[in-house]
Design a protein around this motif. Structure first.
Motif, PDB file in Angstrom:
ATOM      1  N   VAL A  37       0.722  -1.194   0.097  1.00 46.11           N
ATOM      2  CA  VAL A  37      -0.043  -0.148  -0.112  1.00 46.11           C
ATOM      3  C   VAL A  37       0.857   1.235  -0.107  1.00 46.11           C
ATOM      4  O   VAL A  37       1.742   1.181   0.812  1.00 46.11           O
ATOM      5  N   LYS A  38       0.572   2.108  -0.838  1.00 50.71           N
ATOM      6  CA  LYS A  38       1.356   3.396  -1.079  1.00 50.71           C
ATOM      7  C   LYS A  38       0.434   4.408  -0.476  1.00 50.71           C
ATOM      8  O   LYS A  38      -0.718   4.589  -1.074  1.00 50.71           O
ATOM      9  N   ASN A  39       1.057   5.522  -0.083  1.00 56.70           N
ATOM     10  CA  ASN A  39       0.364   6.709   0.426  1.00 56.70           C
ATOM     11  C   ASN A  39       0.464   7.815  -0.770  1.00 56.70           C
ATOM     12  O   ASN A  39       1.518   8.269  -1.119  1.00 56.70           O
ATOM     13  N   ARG A  40      -0.651   8.321  -1.161  1.00 56.30           N
ATOM     14  CA  ARG A  40      -0.613   9.267  -2.327  1.00 56.30           C
ATOM     15  C   ARG A  40      -0.838  10.673  -1.620  1.00 56.30           C
ATOM     16  O   ARG A  40      -2.048  10.773  -0.951  1.00 56.30           O
ATOM     17  N   ALA A  41      -0.099  11.594  -1.820  1.00 54.48           N
ATOM     18  CA  ALA A  41      -0.276  12.988  -1.367  1.00 54.48           C
ATOM     19  C   ALA A  41      -1.419  13.654  -1.980  1.00 54.48           C
ATOM     20  O   ALA A  41      -1.857  13.288  -3.119  1.00 54.48           O
ATOM     21  N   GLU A  42      -1.991  14.710  -1.319  1.00 54.97           N
ATOM     22  CA  GLU A  42      -2.989  15.465  -1.810  1.00 54.97           C
ATOM     23  C   GLU A  42      -2.398  16.314  -2.703  1.00 54.97           C
ATOM     24  O   GLU A  42      -1.117  16.872  -2.624  1.00 54.97           O
ATOM     25  N   ILE A  43      -2.949  16.579  -4.086  1.00 54.05           N
ATOM     26  CA  ILE A  43      -2.466  17.431  -5.152  1.00 54.05           C
ATOM     27  C   ILE A  43      -3.546  18.316  -5.636  1.00 54.05           C
ATOM     28  O   ILE A  43      -4.537  18.067  -5.459  1.00 54.05           O
ATOM     29  N   THR A  44      -3.150  19.453  -6.418  1.00 51.59           N
ATOM     30  CA  THR A  44      -4.026  20.455  -7.045  1.00 51.59           C
ATOM     31  C   THR A  44      -4.064  19.927  -8.280  1.00 51.59           C
ATOM     32  O   THR A  44      -3.035  19.796  -9.022  1.00 51.59           O
ATOM     33  N   LYS A  49     -12.836  19.782 -18.245  1.00 51.73           N
ATOM     34  CA  LYS A  49     -13.757  20.456 -19.003  1.00 51.73           C
ATOM     35  C   LYS A  49     -13.855  22.033 -18.821  1.00 51.73           C
ATOM     36  O   LYS A  49     -14.051  22.603 -19.678  1.00 51.73           O
ATOM     37  N   THR A  50     -13.507  22.458 -17.529  1.00 50.43           N
ATOM     38  CA  THR A  50     -13.633  23.717 -17.138  1.00 50.43           C
ATOM     39  C   THR A  50     -12.469  24.367 -17.173  1.00 50.43           C
ATOM     40  O   THR A  50     -12.303  25.793 -17.185  1.00 50.43           O
ATOM     41  N   GLY A  51     -11.594  23.800 -16.678  1.00 50.05           N
ATOM     42  CA  GLY A  51      -9.928  24.373 -16.342  1.00 50.05           C
ATOM     43  C   GLY A  51      -9.987  24.961 -15.037  1.00 50.05           C
ATOM     44  O   GLY A  51      -8.812  25.306 -14.574  1.00 50.05           O
ATOM     45  N   GLU A  52     -11.033  24.542 -14.287  1.00 47.75           N
ATOM     46  CA  GLU A  52     -11.076  24.938 -12.661  1.00 47.75           C
ATOM     47  C   GLU A  52     -10.082  24.271 -11.857  1.00 47.75           C
ATOM     48  O   GLU A  52     -10.126  23.016 -12.004  1.00 47.75           O
ATOM     49  N   ALA A  53      -9.302  24.773 -11.159  1.00 48.04           N
ATOM     50  CA  ALA A  53      -8.415  24.071 -10.055  1.00 48.04           C
ATOM     51  C   ALA A  53      -9.222  23.565  -9.097  1.00 48.04           C
ATOM     52  O   ALA A  53     -10.290  23.880  -8.583  1.00 48.04           O
ATOM     53  N   MET A  54      -8.851  22.044  -8.822  1.00 48.20           N
ATOM     54  CA  MET A  54      -9.522  21.523  -7.871  1.00 48.20           C
ATOM     55  C   MET A  54      -8.439  20.736  -7.098  1.00 48.20           C
ATOM     56  O   MET A  54      -7.497  20.273  -7.352  1.00 48.20           O
ATOM     57  N   THR A  55      -8.771  20.292  -5.784  1.00 52.68           N
ATOM     58  CA  THR A  55      -8.128  19.503  -4.719  1.00 52.68           C
ATOM     59  C   THR A  55      -8.284  18.164  -4.900  1.00 52.68           C
ATOM     60  O   THR A  55      -9.408  17.698  -4.743  1.00 52.68           O
ATOM     61  N   ILE A  56      -7.116  17.331  -5.244  1.00 50.29           N
ATOM     62  CA  ILE A  56      -7.428  15.986  -5.210  1.00 50.29           C
ATOM     63  C   ILE A  56      -7.013  15.394  -3.826  1.00 50.29           C
ATOM     64  O   ILE A  56      -5.857  15.587  -3.620  1.00 50.29           O
ATOM     65  N   PRO A  57      -7.880  14.841  -3.014  1.00 51.77           N
ATOM     66  CA  PRO A  57      -7.633  14.213  -1.636  1.00 51.77           C
ATOM     67  C   PRO A  57      -6.422  13.207  -1.682  1.00 51.77           C
ATOM     68  O   PRO A  57      -6.257  12.419  -2.725  1.00 51.77           O
ATOM     69  N   ALA A  58      -5.795  13.383  -0.503  1.00 52.84           N
ATOM     70  CA  ALA A  58      -4.601  12.487  -0.325  1.00 52.84           C
ATOM     71  C   ALA A  58      -5.242  10.845  -0.029  1.00 52.84           C
ATOM     72  O   ALA A  58      -6.709  10.809   0.141  1.00 52.84           O
TER      73      ALA A  58
END
Length: 75
Positions: A37-44, A49-58
């Motif tokens: 199991v690997k931990n993936r960090a939170e990224i932006t 579709k819209t180009g809007e920034a969004m946060t992808i959770p860890a």
């Protein structure tokens, strides 16, 4: 071995690997590889579709690392 029995064996193996990963343990199959199991960090990221920034959770994700014997067999 019958198809039914082989299916039961495969189901038992996948259940055991899944339970071990949920518990935070690695599973090594000598000559085949290692499940971990690997931990993936939170990224932006960006909504494509819209180009809007969004946060992808860890998150925690399963990963597989092939063993030496498997790598050599595939060459």
């Amino acid at each position: 071995m019958s198809k039914t029995k082989a299916g039961l064996v495969i189901d038992a193996i996948t259940d055991a690997v899944t339970q071990a990963l949920v518990a935070g343990n690695d599973v090594s199959l000598v000559g085949f590889g290692t499940f971990e199991v690997k931990n993936r960090a939170e990224i932006t990221g960006r909504n494509p579709k819209t180009g809007e920034a969004m946060t992808i959770p860890a998150s925690r994700v399963p990963a597989f690392r092939a063993g030496k014997t498997l790598k050599e067999a595939v060459k």
